[in-house]
Design a protein around this motif. Structure first.
Motif, PDB file in Angstrom:
ATOM      1  N   CYS A 130       3.724  46.084  17.252  1.00 62.30           N
ATOM      2  CA  CYS A 130       4.257  46.851  16.317  1.00 62.30           C
ATOM      3  C   CYS A 130       5.102  46.109  15.506  1.00 62.30           C
ATOM      4  O   CYS A 130       6.120  45.846  16.177  1.00 62.30           O
ATOM      5  CB  CYS A 130       4.474  48.072  16.830  1.00 62.30           C
ATOM      6  SG  CYS A 130       5.272  49.118  15.456  1.00 62.30           S
ATOM      7  N   CYS A 133       8.597  48.658  15.485  1.00 61.98           N
ATOM      8  CA  CYS A 133       9.326  49.050  16.710  1.00 61.98           C
ATOM      9  C   CYS A 133       9.272  47.639  17.688  1.00 61.98           C
ATOM     10  O   CYS A 133      10.292  47.948  18.580  1.00 61.98           O
ATOM     11  CB  CYS A 133       9.163  50.380  17.250  1.00 61.98           C
ATOM     12  SG  CYS A 133       7.599  50.590  17.996  1.00 61.98           S
ATOM     13  N   CYS A 150       0.514  52.318  16.415  1.00 64.99           N
ATOM     14  CA  CYS A 150       1.537  52.389  17.456  1.00 64.99           C
ATOM     15  C   CYS A 150       1.838  53.596  17.858  1.00 64.99           C
ATOM     16  O   CYS A 150       1.833  54.584  17.005  1.00 64.99           O
ATOM     17  CB  CYS A 150       2.925  51.742  16.732  1.00 64.99           C
ATOM     18  SG  CYS A 150       4.194  51.817  17.984  1.00 64.99           S
ATOM     19  N   GLU A 152       4.513  54.758  19.550  1.00 59.61           N
ATOM     20  CA  GLU A 152       5.923  55.096  19.136  1.00 59.61           C
ATOM     21  C   GLU A 152       6.038  55.525  17.750  1.00 59.61           C
ATOM     22  O   GLU A 152       6.902  56.553  17.701  1.00 59.61           O
ATOM     23  CB  GLU A 152       6.759  54.140  19.676  1.00 59.61           C
ATOM     24  CG  GLU A 152       6.571  53.319  21.137  1.00 59.61           C
ATOM     25  CD  GLU A 152       6.467  54.139  22.137  1.00 59.61           C
ATOM     26  OE1 GLU A 152       7.561  55.100  22.015  1.00 59.61           O
ATOM     27  OE2 GLU A 152       5.762  54.084  23.191  1.00 59.61           O
ATOM     28  N   CYS A 153       5.474  54.862  16.811  1.00 58.52           N
ATOM     29  CA  CYS A 153       5.994  54.991  15.441  1.00 58.52           C
ATOM     30  C   CYS A 153       4.886  55.156  14.649  1.00 58.52           C
ATOM     31  O   CYS A 153       5.342  55.327  13.099  1.00 58.52           O
ATOM     32  CB  CYS A 153       7.062  54.115  15.259  1.00 58.52           C
ATOM     33  SG  CYS A 153       6.447  52.277  14.771  1.00 58.52           S
TER      34      CYS A 153
HETATM   35 ZN   LIG Z   1       5.973  50.925  16.703  1.00 58.88          ZN
END
Ligand SMILES: [Zn+2]
Length: 215
Positions: A130, A133, A150, A152-153
């Protein structure tokens, strides 16, 4: 135990080096680290090496040898050491052999961690990262929930230039061309231990220990 560690990029050499460092209580020596240390301490050898590096030139073998020798005679190498990334050429290997003979510390074994190119390509070319992040993924070992996004984000994942199949293939070609003569050189001295590097970290670790005669 004085070892030379050979293995292609992505063959898992670093993991095995860590195990060997603990097992024998020896440091890993790479020329990059030696250069950095001498340059940061501004030693005479360091200043000399830096001149070449600043000009984008290769540091001459004689100077590299001096730096390696200076490192090997230090106290933490009493039990031996692991050479990683050196020697890279036959002239370097011959000069290293002569230097180690002179100080009475010859190489015991050359560990060659072998992983077929296809497996390395699969390991490396399966990676994505990513850009936002920094989270990393792998199409076999750590798959994102939504393909290409991703977890996470929610940023679109990318493949690093270094992980692209073409790049990996080129690096492997260079590695093999460079390493084959070295393996032949140390095979003539009967010092090469070929380790099958395919499998889990524990499996490979067990093979390394067995090859070195450690329980
Ligand atoms: Zn990310």
């Amino acid at each position: 135990m004085r070892l030379i560690l050979l293995g292609a990029p992505g063959a898992g050499k670093g993991t095995q080096a860590e195990m060997l460092m603990k097992l024998y209580n020896i440091p890993t020596i790479s020329t990059g680290n030696i250069f950095r240390e001498h340059i940061s301490k501004n030693t005479e050898l360091g200043q000399e090496a830096k001149k070449y590096m600043d000009e984008g030139k290769l540091v001459p073998d004689e100077l590299v040898l001096e730096l390696v020798k200076d490192r090997i005679v230090q106290k933490d190498c009493e039990n031996g050491m692991i050479l990683d990334g050196f020697p890279r050429t036959i002239p370097q290997a011959k000069a290293l052999d002569a230097m180690l003979k002179e100080i009475g510390k010859p190489i015991d074994s050359v560990l060659d961690v072998e992983v077929p190119d296809e497996v390395i390509i699969e390991r490396m070319a399966g990676r994505t990262v990513c850009p936002s992040c920094g989270a990393s993924y792998h199409k076999l070992f750590k798959v994102e929930t939504v393909p290409g996004i991703c977890n996470e984000c929610s940023t679109h994942l990318i493949q690093r230039e270094d992980d692209k199949e073409e790049t990996v293939k080129k690096r492997l070609e260079v590695y093999h061309a460079q390493t084959k003569p070295l393996i032949d050189h140390y095979q003539q001295q009967d010092k090469v231990l070929v380790i099958d590097g395919v499998g889990t970290v524990d499996e490979v670790r067990a093979r390394v220990k067995k090859a070195l005669g450690v329980n």
